[in-house]
Structures are given as structure tokens and as C-alpha cells.
Design an enzyme around this catalytic site. Structure first.
Site: not given
Ligand code: GDP
Length: 321
Positions: A184, A84, A13, A127, A80, A15, A153, A59, A149, A125
Site C-alpha cells: 500500500r 487512488s 499498483g 467511495e 485497476l 492490486d 467511479k 487510458l 474520485y 469503490s
Molecule cells: P480512504 O478511505 O481512501 O480515504 O483511505 P485513507 O487510508 O487515506 O484514510 C482512511 C481514514 O483515516 C480517513 O477517514 C482519514 O480521516 C483517517 N485518517 C486519520 N489520520 C490520518 C492520516 O494521518 N493520514 C490519512 N491518510 N488518513 C488519516
């Protein structure tokens, strides 16, 4: 046998690949556990493939974990491995829990059986804070996960603490906020934007379809964050740390920074598409890294702007620009 031997679970991955590079540069023997065959092609590991040893394990399978631990005799283990992308955890909640929650249970039991002296890092995380009432969050902030998720975690985090206390194992968790890089996955918002901007700049695309532009995140560079993982395992006393930049930025900041770098006006290209809009987030996920800065001496090297530029440069190159 080299004195420092690291086993990275989830080495293929984002990381895992940065951590493998980092530990190789420090003179570690680095072993990586992968679910597929070791001979398969692992894109993120290609440049270090000859310096690593990959072993097959899962795992979901306790005996494979014990076997990998016996074959590699690691001094440090980094867990890790996890699906994700948070939204996917709603479509595969049981599998997500199997890997993240029960997976760490199997791994801790395997280490306890094979060698309880191994130092263990668990990837916790931001999250786990989910709908946190306060911002920024630190090590004392109560967890209130809002996804399968995040909930899994939290279980893994608590179990790691339990093994540390009950069996006196050096088992710690790093609570990492979003960390990004050219490696990423394309489903994450940073990479989606840098890849989209690269294609627009090269004339291969003429719009970028986005979700919530006002969502806030604390974005750092993955290469800086794996250094924090290693630092946590070099301490005298095992403990948990928040790793973050301490700065909240919006998706709009991200988009504006990315388009500005290539000299384009973002408002001409961005289209809001309901498909990507998530239920509104009334909370702000931003971390307070004070404890890590004080106790680990950790700081980040790469700023948000440098990170976005690095990602766009890599995407432009990948698309043949
Ligand atoms: P997360 O923090 O693990 O959910 O990481 P992400 O990179 O998927 O998303 C971060 C934030 O970006 C979230 O609050 C989404 O609502 C916002 N976001 C806005 N537009 C987009 C999009 O087109 N794709 C994704 N993945 N997130 C988006």
C-alpha cells in the site's frame, strides 16, 4: 497460446501486483499495461517481472488500448488503473475524471471494437457510497459520492452496467472497501501507521502525527480481494458485488493494534496534527459482503490483526530491522 489470458490495466499498483501473482499461479498468461516504458523498474512487480509481459498503453489514448488488446488477445481484462488517493482528486479533479470516467469509456469501446466476448472487471469503490445514510452498505444502497474520485467511479460503474445490458458484454464491477497490504502507498493511513510504528520500534522516529482518530473504515487484505475479482469473472451470469469484511474499525483501533504488536503504548507517541484531520465524516463506510459470500463462495483469509502484523513485519524488515 494458453487458454486463459489476462490483461491487467494498472498492473504496477498494489492490486495489480497481487492479481498478477494470483493469475500466474492459476496458469494464466498475464499481460500488464503500464503508462511508462515496459523496461522501467516497477518495484511491486520485481518478483514476478520475468513471468509477465508488460505493454505500454494509456487510458487517455483510445488507439493505444485497441493496440494492446490486439497484441494480447485477452480472455479477461481487469481495469485497476486509477489515481487512488482520494484527497488528491480534489486537487486534480479533471485528470481524475479523465482516467476513471472517460478512461473506462475508452476501454469499453476498445473491447467492443476488438472483441466484445472479453470478460471485463471494473474496480468500483466504497467511495461511491460517500455519505451513505445506512450502514452497512450493500449492492442495493444508493450511491452518494462525496469526492471527484467517488463521482468518477460512479460514472464508470454505471457505464460498465450499460455496456453489459446494451451490448450483452460480460462486464462487471466489484465494489471494494479499503484493502491494504505491505504494498500500500505510504500516504494511506494503514501504511502510514505500520511504517511509523516500525520506525519508532527501531529508534528512527519518536512520534507519529495523525489526523482523525475516530474515523471508521472497513479494512481487508488486498490479496484476499483480488481473488474476489477473479471469482466474479468465472460466474455464469455477470453481476456486481460488494467486497468487504463487514466490520468497521476506527483509526484508533488501528493505531492501538499496531503499537501493541511491537510492545509500545500508543498514547506516548501519537500526536494529533491538524494537517491530517479531514472534514468530519458523519457516515460509516462499512460493507455487507453477504452476496459475494453466498454466490461467489468468497471469504477472507486474513484478519485485521494478521494484516497489521504482516505490514509491520514488512516495514521493520525494509527499515533494516
Ligand atoms: P480512504 O478511505 O481512501 O480515504 O483511505 P485513507 O487510508 O487515506 O484514510 C482512511 C481514514 O483515516 C480517513 O477517514 C482519514 O480521516 C483517517 N485518517 C486519520 N489520520 C490520518 C492520516 O494521518 N493520514 C490519512 N491518510 N488518513 C488519516
Amino acid at each position: 497460446m494458453p487458454p486463459h489470458r489476462a490483461l491487467i490495466i494498472g498492473v504496477a499498483g498494489q492490486d495489480g501486483s497481487y492479481l498478477a501473482e494470483f493469475l500466474l499461479a492459476k496458469g494464466y498468461a498475464v499481460y500488464g499495461m503500464v503508462r511508462g516504458a515496459p523496461a522501467e523498474r516497477y518495484e511491486r512487480l520485481e518478483h514476478v517481472r520475468d513471468e509477465l509481459e508488460l505493454l505500454q498503453g494509456d487510458l487517455l489514448d483510445q488507439s493505444s488500448l485497441e493496440s494492446v488488446l490486439k497484441q494480447t488477445s485477452p480472455t479477461e481484462v481487469y481495469n485497476l488503473a486509477a489515481p487512488s488517493f482520494v484527497p488528491t482528486s480534489w486537487t486534480q479533479p479533471a485528470l481524475t475524471s479523465e482516467f476513471i470516467a472517460i478512461g473506462v469509456t475508452r476501454l469499453l469501446e476498445a473491447m467492443r471494437n476488438v472483441n466484445p466476448g472479453i470478460r471485463f472487471y471494473q474496480a468500483s469503490s466504497s467511495e461511491m457510497f460517500g455519505r451513505a445514510k445506512n450502514a452497512p452498505q450493500n449492492e442495493e444502497t444508493p450511491f452518494s459520492p462525496r469526492s471527484p474520485y467517488g463521482a468518477a467511479k460512479v460514472y464508470a460503474h454505471h457505464l460498465t452496467t450499460n455496456y453489459r445490458e446494451r451490448y450483452d458484454m460480460f462486464a462487471v464491477s466489484g465494489i471494494l472497501y479499503n484493502h491494504e497490504s505491505p504494498r500500500r502507498g505510504l500516504e494511506f493511513v494503514t501504511r502510514k501507521v505500520t511504517d511509523g510504528v516500525a520506525q519508532i520500534k527501531l529508534g528512527k522516529k519518536d512520534e507519529l502525527r495523525m489526523g482523525s482518530m475516530d474515523a471508521l473504515r472497513d479494512w481487508g487484505f488486498a490479496g484476499d480481494y483480488v481473488r474476489a475479482m477473479w471469482l466474479m469473472l468465472q460466474q455464469r451470469v455477470p453481476d456486481d458485488y460488494v467486497i468487504a469484511t463487514g466490520k468497521a474499525q476506527s483509526v484508533e483501533d488501528l493505531v492501538a493494534t499496531a503499537f501493541e504488536y511491537v510492545g509500545l503504548e500508543w498514547k506516548r507517541y501519537v500526536v494529533i496534527d491538524e494537517k491530517f484531520v479531514r472534514p468530519s465524516e458523519e457516515y460509516v463506510l462499512v460493507g455487507d459482503p453477504t452476496k459475494a459470500m453466498k454466490e461467489l463462495g468468497w471469504t477472507r483469509d486474513i484478519s485485521f490483526d494478521q494484516l497489521i502484523r504482516m505490514m509491520i513485519d514488512a516495514d521493520i524488515k525494509r527499515h533494516g530491522g
